[in-house]
Scaffold this motif. Structure first.
Motif, PDB file in Angstrom:
ATOM      1  N   UNK A 103       0.838  -1.215   0.000  1.00 11.54           N
ATOM      2  CA  UNK A 103       0.000   0.000   0.000  1.00 11.54           C
ATOM      3  C   UNK A 103       0.865   1.254   0.000  1.00 11.54           C
ATOM      4  N   UNK A 104       1.966   1.217   0.733  1.00 14.48           N
ATOM      5  CA  UNK A 104       2.896   2.357   0.736  1.00 14.48           C
ATOM      6  C   UNK A 104       3.539   2.491  -0.646  1.00 14.48           C
ATOM      7  N   UNK A 105       4.054   1.393  -1.184  1.00  9.92           N
ATOM      8  CA  UNK A 105       4.710   1.436  -2.493  1.00  9.92           C
ATOM      9  C   UNK A 105       3.740   1.910  -3.581  1.00  9.92           C
ATOM     10  N   UNK A 106       2.476   1.517  -3.477  1.00 10.46           N
ATOM     11  CA  UNK A 106       1.475   1.946  -4.455  1.00 10.46           C
ATOM     12  C   UNK A 106       1.255   3.463  -4.429  1.00 10.46           C
ATOM     13  N   UNK A 107       1.631   4.105  -3.332  1.00  6.39           N
ATOM     14  CA  UNK A 107       1.464   5.554  -3.204  1.00  6.39           C
ATOM     15  C   UNK A 107       2.680   6.333  -3.713  1.00  6.39           C
ATOM     16  N   UNK A 108       3.755   5.628  -4.005  1.00  7.77           N
ATOM     17  CA  UNK A 108       5.009   6.282  -4.401  1.00  7.77           C
ATOM     18  C   UNK A 108       5.203   6.271  -5.913  1.00  7.77           C
ATOM     19  N   UNK A 109       5.989   7.228  -6.388  1.00  8.20           N
ATOM     20  CA  UNK A 109       6.385   7.260  -7.799  1.00  8.20           C
ATOM     21  C   UNK A 109       7.907   7.404  -7.856  1.00  8.20           C
ATOM     22  N   UNK A 110       8.450   7.102  -8.990  1.00  8.46           N
ATOM     23  CA  UNK A 110       9.900   7.173  -9.170  1.00  8.46           C
ATOM     24  C   UNK A 110      10.441   8.597  -9.080  1.00  8.46           C
ATOM     25  N   UNK A 111       9.592   9.591  -9.271  1.00  9.02           N
ATOM     26  CA  UNK A 111      10.073  10.970  -9.228  1.00  9.02           C
ATOM     27  C   UNK A 111      10.640  11.348  -7.859  1.00  9.02           C
ATOM     28  N   UNK A 112      10.247  10.630  -6.815  1.00  5.05           N
ATOM     29  CA  UNK A 112      10.742  10.930  -5.462  1.00  5.05           C
ATOM     30  C   UNK A 112      11.865   9.997  -5.024  1.00  5.05           C
TER      31      UNK A 112
END
Length: 163
Positions: free
Chosen positions: A20-29
């Motif tokens: 769920x955490x990973x699903x909220x992240x993008x590579x831009x960060x």
């Protein structure tokens, strides 16, 4: 309930929370770093995913030595981390399902060369070295997310962003 049934439930739940955490992240960060002494977001997320793999990689051994057994993550994207996490969930389930309760009570050591860092039953290693450790770092990652104004998913109930 057997020890392995409890571990399987915990592994499943905690892996879902990490996803769920990973699903909220993008590579831009990926390279975001809140302080010069901090890991980057990508390094921290990689470490969390790495800790999930320790169930089948580290606990399967009587002694896990950082000098000879540790392989750091080479992932460079959130997508890679999600794939690794999913793969490790199945490996962990298969590994845990094959163990007896007695296995979890046998001794396990974490060391760096001849220096012993921890010496405890495998069940304690699962809880203390793996699960508590990854929950701690996942909490750090949610702070990074808050600083980046990324809405937080609820992990043990709704978050302020979900209300």
């Amino acid at each position: 309930m057997s020890i392995k049934d409890g571990i399987l439930a915990e592994i499943t739940h905690e892996t879902q929370n990490t996803k769920r955490i990973l699903d909220s992240l993008t590579n831009e960060h990926w390279n975001y770093k809140p302080h010069e002494k901090s890991m980057t977001l990508g390094e921290l997320a990689s470490h969390i995913v790495e800790l999930h793999s320790w169930v089948h990689l580290a606990v399967s051994k009587g002694v896990f030595d950082f000098h000879t057994d540790y392989q750091p993550s080479t992932a460079t994207t959130i997508e890679e981390l999600k794939a690794i996490l999913a793969d490790n969930l199945q490996k962990n389930k298969d590994f845990v399902a094959a163990q007896t309760d007695e296995f979890w009570l046998t001794n396990w050591k974490l060391q760096a060369g001849s220096h012993v860092l921890s010496d405890l039953p495998k069940l304690g290693a699962f809880r203390y070295i793996i699960t508590n450790h990854l929950v701690h770092h996942r909490g750090q990652l949610t702070v990074y997310m808050r600083m980046l104004d990324i809405p937080l998913p609820g992990l043990y109930g709704p978050s302020a962003d979900e209300k």
